[in-house]
Design an enzyme around this catalytic site. Structure first.
Site, PDB file in Angstrom:
ATOM      1  N   GLU A  58      49.823  31.265  36.870  1.00 24.51           N
ATOM      2  CA  GLU A  58      49.607  32.173  35.686  1.00 24.51           C
ATOM      3  C   GLU A  58      48.980  33.571  36.106  1.00 24.51           C
ATOM      4  O   GLU A  58      49.351  34.469  35.495  1.00 24.51           O
ATOM      5  CB  GLU A  58      48.455  31.519  34.855  1.00 24.51           C
ATOM      6  CG  GLU A  58      49.125  30.179  34.015  1.00 24.51           C
ATOM      7  CD  GLU A  58      49.052  29.116  34.755  1.00 24.51           C
ATOM      8  OE1 GLU A  58      48.645  28.859  35.988  1.00 24.51           O
ATOM      9  OE2 GLU A  58      49.920  28.280  34.456  1.00 24.51           O
ATOM     10  N   HIS A 128      42.303  21.639  26.058  1.00 18.57           N
ATOM     11  CA  HIS A 128      43.477  22.034  25.552  1.00 18.57           C
ATOM     12  C   HIS A 128      43.336  22.492  24.043  1.00 18.57           C
ATOM     13  O   HIS A 128      44.312  22.716  23.446  1.00 18.57           O
ATOM     14  CB  HIS A 128      44.430  20.792  25.644  1.00 18.57           C
ATOM     15  CG  HIS A 128      45.127  20.770  26.932  1.00 18.57           C
ATOM     16  ND1 HIS A 128      44.460  20.447  27.997  1.00 18.57           N
ATOM     17  CD2 HIS A 128      46.611  20.789  27.281  1.00 18.57           C
ATOM     18  CE1 HIS A 128      45.396  20.458  29.032  1.00 18.57           C
ATOM     19  NE2 HIS A 128      46.675  20.658  28.504  1.00 18.57           N
TER      20      HIS A 128
END
Ligand SMILES: Cc1ncc(C[n+]2csc(CCOP(=O)(O)OP(=O)(O)O)c2C)c(N)n1
Lengths: 322, 320
Positions: A58, A128
């Site tokens: 990322e 998450h």
């Protein structure tokens, strides 16, 4: 009329913009097969030069997009998990966002960061379930949180066309929502323009993202006793302060419902600005996640951390004194 | 690029840094600088191998790179002095100097952070059908940054036309590579299948030759190359060091490093008269740059957040 889903609206917005502007390209993990659906069909339509499945890196590909943007592209990055924004906070907040000012206006960084499925997805647990939009608003990165399919389309199109970095949070709680709307009626939605989903005279509920739907349900419930105006800011940065002030002129009372943590959350900013600058006839109230919350795994624990309709209803009743 | 031209660039950077350090001492430049004195061969040699339309990203120690790529020394000095005529209109200063017209996408104050930016720019230029390349500078300290290694993977995987230049000056502030780096710089490149070589970073011509080969490879679709330019920083990590005086290298070590001075190495390759003429020219140019900077206006505080958004959006004030 077609029944447009929120996810389809995101997908359509990306496809339309890629069609319109050859500089638009998409990067992300598993976007070729479209695991989130947002990028469905794009690889087939636009090819591997414009739809790049990236390695799981990322930090590199986020600043890679910054460089590509400086060289004339308009990349959109899809992140599978909202917490990945913590990995790339440096690349967005400290790099992409700062280049316009630091270079004295020599460059622009038109990158869009799309988070399809931000917030809790029920029991996806601690890493998450974040909804970190307040962090981006705090540092001044343009931040949008659409609540409906047509706004998802309109705001994503605007984000892609914007010359600055824009983070688009698509709350998981809104992804399944649908709207009867003609595809021809889909249009860009300007940043900083709120939307009154329901007008009222007793209290303004500012609801963010999927919580707009909860606010509308609570407003329905209370219809006999309290007249609730539901104001959806749609973008949190820039924020439609004028729209909020106009709403408070009508109602004089404010409740904010926001799925981020309480301390330094966007709700705090909305309440503070209203208190400083707008007409309030009663103390404003906030319904948020708890301070510093980390969402626990078990479904009932997860839900216990999120703003509920019950809490919102109680806050509205308190604000209006019933 | 002639030997005299290479010398001119080295001399320009050397003279610029000397004047900049003086302006730090006299308070004209606030915040201090990271001088690149001693490392000029890397900047001069690499940029000499690039075309004007190629682009670079740089580091906190970036003055040499920015000047070698063609930025105007006067506007660069004005930037360091915080004047409106500066390259970045006084919004960037030493660590963010950028000149998009000259292909400088910005010096960067976060170690390693600009490596993916150059790589993305290189990819975009290729997408647009051009044969331009990008070059990323980073220090020996940066090769321990995850984002740099992630970028090596992307660059190699997608055969991006980027030249990766590690300026190994033997120190990351006070820390030696031997104490902080497992493996080696070249070993990192090897792990990703990136062709790599060590270059004498005190010799401008050697740097030029190696970079020309790397840039050719990039331009012709051969993907990235890593060059480890082994060089030496003559002075402090940062001008702040002159007050704090941390001890991390011996006088002998510094003397040995200084003995291989790129100014002398390149200067010895040209006739004495040519060298003297270039020195005089450079001194005049830099005197003029300092004068230009000092004569330029300071910015108006009311515009402190101008350019915050490329779209011109205005932020709210901090106080009502
Ligand atoms: C990510 C990051 N960590 C720490 C710092 C503080 N810092 C600035 S320069 C520097 C040393 C960098 O060493 P190197 O990459 O070898 O470059 P050099 O200074 O030798 O040119 C450090 C630790 C920083 N700017 N960025």
């Amino acid at each position: 009329m077609p029944n447009l889903s929120y996810l389809k609206a995101l997908n359509r917005a990306i496809g339309d913009e890629m069609e319109r502007d050859p500089a638009v390209c998409v990067l992300g993990e598993d976007i070729g097969v479209a695991v989130t659906y947002a990028t469905a069909g794009l690889l087939r339509r636009f090819g591997r030069d414009r739809v790049l499945d990236t390695p799981i890196s990322e930090q590199a590909f986020t600043s890679f997009a910054t460089g590509a943007a400086m060289a004339g592209m308009r990349p959109l990055i899809e992140f599978q998990i909202p917490a990945l924004l913590f990995l790339v906070f440096e690349q967005i907040a400290n790099q992409a966002h700062k280049f316009s000012l630091m270079t004295g206006g020599q460059t622009r960084v038109p990158v869009t960061y799309l988070l399809p499925g931000s917030g809790s997805r029920d029991s996806w647990a601690g890493q998450h379930s974040d909804h970190p939009y307040s962090l981006f608003a705090h540092v001044g990165v343009k931040t949008v949180v659409p609540a409906t399919a047509s706004d998802a389309y309109g705001l994503l199109v605007t984000a892609i066309r914007d010359d600055d970095p824009v983070v688009v949070f698509a709350p998981s709680g809104a992804l399944a929502s649908r709207e009867n709307i003609d595809f021809d009626a889909l249009a860009p939605v300007p940043l900083g323009s709120g939307r009154v989903h329901r007008s009222g005279t007793d209290v303004t509920v500012v609801a963010v993202g999927h919580l707009v739907h909860d606010a509308l349900a609570v407003a329905d419930d209370l219809a006999g006793s309290v007249s609730v105006e539901v104001f959806d800011p749609r973008s949190l940065y820039p924020f439609d302060w004028q729209g909020l002030a106009a709403s408070l002129e009508r109602t004089g009372r404010l409740v904010v419902v926001d799925d981020s943590n309480r301390t330094c959350g966007i709700g705090a900013e909305i309440v503070a600005t209203a208190a400083e600058e707008m007409r309030l006839t009663a103390p404003p109230r906030r319904v948020t996640r708890p301070d510093g919350a980390v969402l626990p795994f078990a479904r009932e624990l997860d839900l216990a951390c999120q703003p509920t309709r019950g809490q919102l209803r109680a806050a509205v009743e308190k604000a209006v004194g019933v | 690029m002639t030997a005299a031209d290479l010398y001119r660039t080295v001399a320009l950077i050397r003279g610029f840094e000397q004047r900049a350090v003086e302006l730090v001492r006299t308070g004209v430049i606030s915040g201090g600088i990271h001088p690149c004195t001693g490392q000029e061969a890397v900047a001069a040699g690499t940029c000499a191998a690039l075309r004007p339309d190629d682009v670079i990203t740089s580091t906190h120690r970036g003055h040499g790179h920015v000047l070698a790529k063609g930025a105007d020394p006067a506007r660069m000095m004005a930037e360091l002095a915080g004047r409106t005529t500066g390259l970045n209109q006084a919004r960037g200063g030493s660590m963010h100097a950028a000149d998009f017209g000259a292909g400088v996408l910005g010096a960067n104050a976060i170690v390693g952070a600009a490596v993916p930016i150059a790589t993305g720019a290189a990819w975009a230029m290729r997408q647009q059908g051009s044969d331009r390349v990008a070059l990323a500078y980073f220090g020996d300290g940066a090769v321990s940054q995850g984002v740099v290694l992630e970028t090596f993977n992307l660059a190699a995987l997608w055969r991006v036309p980027v030249v990766l230049v590690c300026e190994n000056n033997g120190f990351a502030t006070s820390m030696r590579p031997a104490d902080t780096m497992a493996g080696s710089v070249l070993g990192r490149a090897a792990a990703f299948g990136i062709p790599a070589s060590a270059v004498d970073g005190m010799d401008p011509q050697a740097v030029l030759d190696a970079t020309a080969e790397a840039a050719d490879r990039a331009r012709s679709g051969g993907g990235p190359t890593l060059l480890e330019c082994v060089t030496f920083r003559f002075d402090a990590h940062h001008t702040w060091e002159h007050t704090a005086r941390p001890r991390y290298r011996t006088d002998d070590e510094v003397a040995a490093g200084r003995a291989r001075d790129p100014l002398e190495i390149q200067g010895a390759r040209i006739p004495a008269a040519t060298r003297a003429a270039i020195d005089a020219e450079t001194a005049a140019l830099l005197d003029e740059a300092v004068r230009f900077a000092l004569d330029s206006p300071h910015p108006d505080p009311a515009g402190a957040l101008d350019h915050l958004y490329a779209t011109g959006m205005r932020p709210r004030a901090g106080a009502l």
